[in-house]
Design a protein around this motif. Structure first.
Motif, short mmCIF file in Angstrom:
data_model
loop_
_atom_site.label_atom_id
_atom_site.label_comp_id
_atom_site.label_asym_id
_atom_site.label_seq_id
_atom_site.Cartn_x
_atom_site.Cartn_y
_atom_site.Cartn_z
N LEU A 3 6.25 9.62 0.41
CA LEU A 3 5.61 8.30 0.52
C LEU A 3 5.46 7.82 1.96
O LEU A 3 6.41 7.87 2.75
CB LEU A 3 6.45 7.28 -0.26
N VAL A 4 4.25 7.32 2.24
CA VAL A 4 4.03 6.58 3.49
C VAL A 4 3.59 5.19 3.05
O VAL A 4 2.49 5.03 2.51
CB VAL A 4 2.93 7.26 4.35
N GLU A 5 4.46 4.21 3.24
CA GLU A 5 4.07 2.85 2.83
C GLU A 5 3.52 2.09 4.04
O GLU A 5 4.06 2.19 5.15
CB GLU A 5 5.28 2.11 2.25
N SER A 6 2.45 1.36 3.81
CA SER A 6 1.86 0.61 4.93
C SER A 6 1.63 -0.84 4.52
O SER A 6 1.57 -1.16 3.33
CB SER A 6 0.54 1.26 5.35
N GLU A 7 1.49 -1.70 5.54
CA GLU A 7 1.32 -3.13 5.25
C GLU A 7 -0.12 -3.50 4.99
O GLU A 7 -0.43 -4.60 4.57
CB GLU A 7 1.88 -3.96 6.40
N LYS A 8 -1.02 -2.59 5.32
CA LYS A 8 -2.43 -2.81 4.97
C LYS A 8 -3.08 -1.48 4.62
O LYS A 8 -2.46 -0.42 4.79
CB LYS A 8 -3.17 -3.52 6.09
N TRP A 53 0.85 -1.18 0.00
CA TRP A 53 0.00 0.00 0.00
C TRP A 53 0.89 1.24 0.00
O TRP A 53 1.66 1.45 0.95
CB TRP A 53 -0.92 0.01 1.22
N LEU A 54 0.85 1.99 -1.09
CA LEU A 54 1.69 3.18 -1.23
C LEU A 54 0.80 4.42 -1.10
O LEU A 54 -0.07 4.67 -1.95
CB LEU A 54 2.40 3.17 -2.59
N ASN A 55 1.00 5.14 -0.01
CA ASN A 55 0.17 6.33 0.25
C ASN A 55 1.02 7.55 -0.04
O ASN A 55 2.01 7.81 0.67
CB ASN A 55 -0.27 6.34 1.71
N TYR A 56 0.65 8.29 -1.09
CA TYR A 56 1.46 9.44 -1.47
C TYR A 56 0.86 10.74 -0.96
O TYR A 56 -0.30 11.06 -1.29
CB TYR A 56 1.61 9.50 -3.00
N PHE A 57 1.65 11.46 -0.21
CA PHE A 57 1.25 12.80 0.23
C PHE A 57 1.79 13.79 -0.80
O PHE A 57 3.00 13.93 -0.93
CB PHE A 57 1.81 13.09 1.62
N ILE A 58 0.88 14.43 -1.51
CA ILE A 58 1.33 15.44 -2.48
C ILE A 58 1.32 16.77 -1.74
O ILE A 58 0.26 17.36 -1.49
CB ILE A 58 0.40 15.48 -3.71
N LEU A 59 2.50 17.20 -1.37
CA LEU A 59 2.62 18.42 -0.57
C LEU A 59 2.81 19.60 -1.51
O LEU A 59 3.78 19.65 -2.28
CB LEU A 59 3.81 18.29 0.38
N ILE A 60 1.86 20.54 -1.46
CA ILE A 60 1.88 21.67 -2.41
C ILE A 60 2.05 22.97 -1.65
O ILE A 60 1.27 23.27 -0.73
CB ILE A 60 0.56 21.72 -3.22
N ASN A 61 3.08 23.70 -2.05
CA ASN A 61 3.29 25.01 -1.45
C ASN A 61 3.32 26.03 -2.60
O ASN A 61 4.22 25.99 -3.44
CB ASN A 61 4.62 25.03 -0.69
N ASN A 62 2.32 26.92 -2.62
CA ASN A 62 2.13 27.82 -3.77
C ASN A 62 2.14 27.02 -5.07
O ASN A 62 1.26 26.19 -5.25
CB ASN A 62 3.19 28.93 -3.79
#
Ligand code: SF4
Length: 360
Positions: free
Chosen positions: A266-271, A235-244
């Motif tokens: 990326l925050v990877e999780s096992e479930k 499980w690949l959880n992508y945080f798209i961090l946007i500044n301006n």
């Protein structure tokens, strides 16, 4: 010595090739080992229809080994984008540079020396040796295993050591040593257009008279494989961090899928994680991000790789200041995202207008 059945197979296959094989591909019949190598590497894990487009792009931009070797990594990865299995691209560059530095940009003309090159296995070495130099080495891939298992009624599992030996021995016996290039191309085309993995065209097949699988109605049961691939879920959880107008991205340098491509935080999780304000906040706290707005939490996207099943989600976050916890030089202007190589699944997300990454 070939048995009469083996002789008949080779003869019938070449007959079929001469009279009925009208499969066209841009690399067919060429003798340039560079282009043959390129086409074989592209086709290792890619369908022909998709591969043709990449083959044309590569051969137009890099006309020979030296021009590929002299190219910047970033540009080559960008051109490879969408093909997946990036190790192929990495090895392609490594080998091109080795041949430039040690062999004046030329391919060796000997099978065993070709086989020594990084990223070239027995199949590709046989293809280059036979197509470019007419050397008598039989190509053995999924097509060949399937055709031989069916035609000769072989039940030995193709993924066993015994099977590999048996099929390799037989494939080399069947090869027409006077015309290895023609024979190898013929068996590959026959597997792709007649003796196909699913629904082979047995009724119209010119080889059916002596084909054991056809006679015993076993075509759909052969070839036999021992192992079933067990896929790992990620499980690949992508945080798209946007500044301006800037987005934070980084290159994947680990020995893992998508090496040398880019990704968001990326925050990877096992479930599967059910993302909500609370757990997003917890995650952002770790990065010392306090002032933010959650812009969007996407649905889950899926991608199947040979050994992995990927579950990907994107969480778009607008932040007012760039945190010191994230490397400063990894921020990139959003309008430059198209110049960077991303894995296919991320690229599709970025390109989708509905997901337009904007801070407004
Ligand atoms: Fe393949 Fe069917 Fe032809 Fe046999 S008869 S070689 S199984 S297509």
């Amino acid at each position: 010595m070939q048995t009469s059945k083996e002789k008949y197979f080779t003869k019938q296959l070449l007959n079929w090739n001469k009279k009925f094989n009208d499969r066209k591909m841009p690399w067919k019949g060429i003798k340039d080992p560079y282009k043959i190598w390129l086409s074989e590497v592209i086709l290792q894990q890619t369908k022909v229809e998709q591969g043709i487009h990449y083959y044309i792009k590569f051969t137009e931009k890099y006309t020979n080994i030296i021009s590929l070797a002299n190219a910047k990594d970033k540009e080559v990865y960008k051109l490879w984008e969408g093909l997946g299995y990036y190790n192929r691209c990495k090895n392609l560059l490594f080998t091109a540079r080795k041949l430039r530095d040690e062999n004046a940009g030329k391919f060796p003309t000997n099978y065993h020396e070709i086989l020594q090159l990084k990223g070239i296995g027995v199949y590709t070495a046989a293809a280059i040796a036979s197509f470019a130099f007419n050397l008598p080495y039989a190509v053995i891939d999924g097509n060949v295993y399937r055709i031989l298992a069916r035609y000769f009624g072989i039940h030995t599992p193709i993924d066993s050591n015994e099977g590999k030996k048996e099929f390799t021995h037989l494939a080399n016996k069947l090869l027409d040593k006077r015309k290895p290039a023609v024979y190898n191309q013929a068996i590959m085309d026959f597997g792709a257009t007649v003796c196909k993995p699913n629904l082979p065209l047995c009724n119209n097949c010119k080889l059916k008279k002596n084909c054991i699988a056809f006679i015993s109605n076993e075509a759909n049961l052969l070839p036999i494989k021992n192992k079933r691939i067990v896929k790992k879920h990620r499980w690949l959880n992508y945080f798209i961090l946007i500044n301006n107008h800037d987005v934070w991205i980084k290159e994947r340098t680990e020995k893992d899928i998508w090496q040398n491509l880019h990704e968001f935080y990326l925050v990877e999780s096992e479930k599967k994680i059910k993302w909500n304000e609370l757990n997003i906040n917890k995650q952002l706290q770790q990065l010392n991000i306090k002032n933010y707005t959650i812009k969007n939490i996407s649905k889950e996207f899926k991608q199947q790789l040979t050994h992995q099943s990927l579950h990907v989600q994107f969480i778009q976050i607008l932040i007012s200041t760039k945190p010191t916890t994230l490397k400063r030089d990894y921020w990139i202007s959003q309008n430059k995202l198209s110049t960077v190589a991303f894995p296919k699944i991320i690229n599709e997300f970025i390109k989708n207008k509905d997901n337009y990454l904007t801070s407004s």
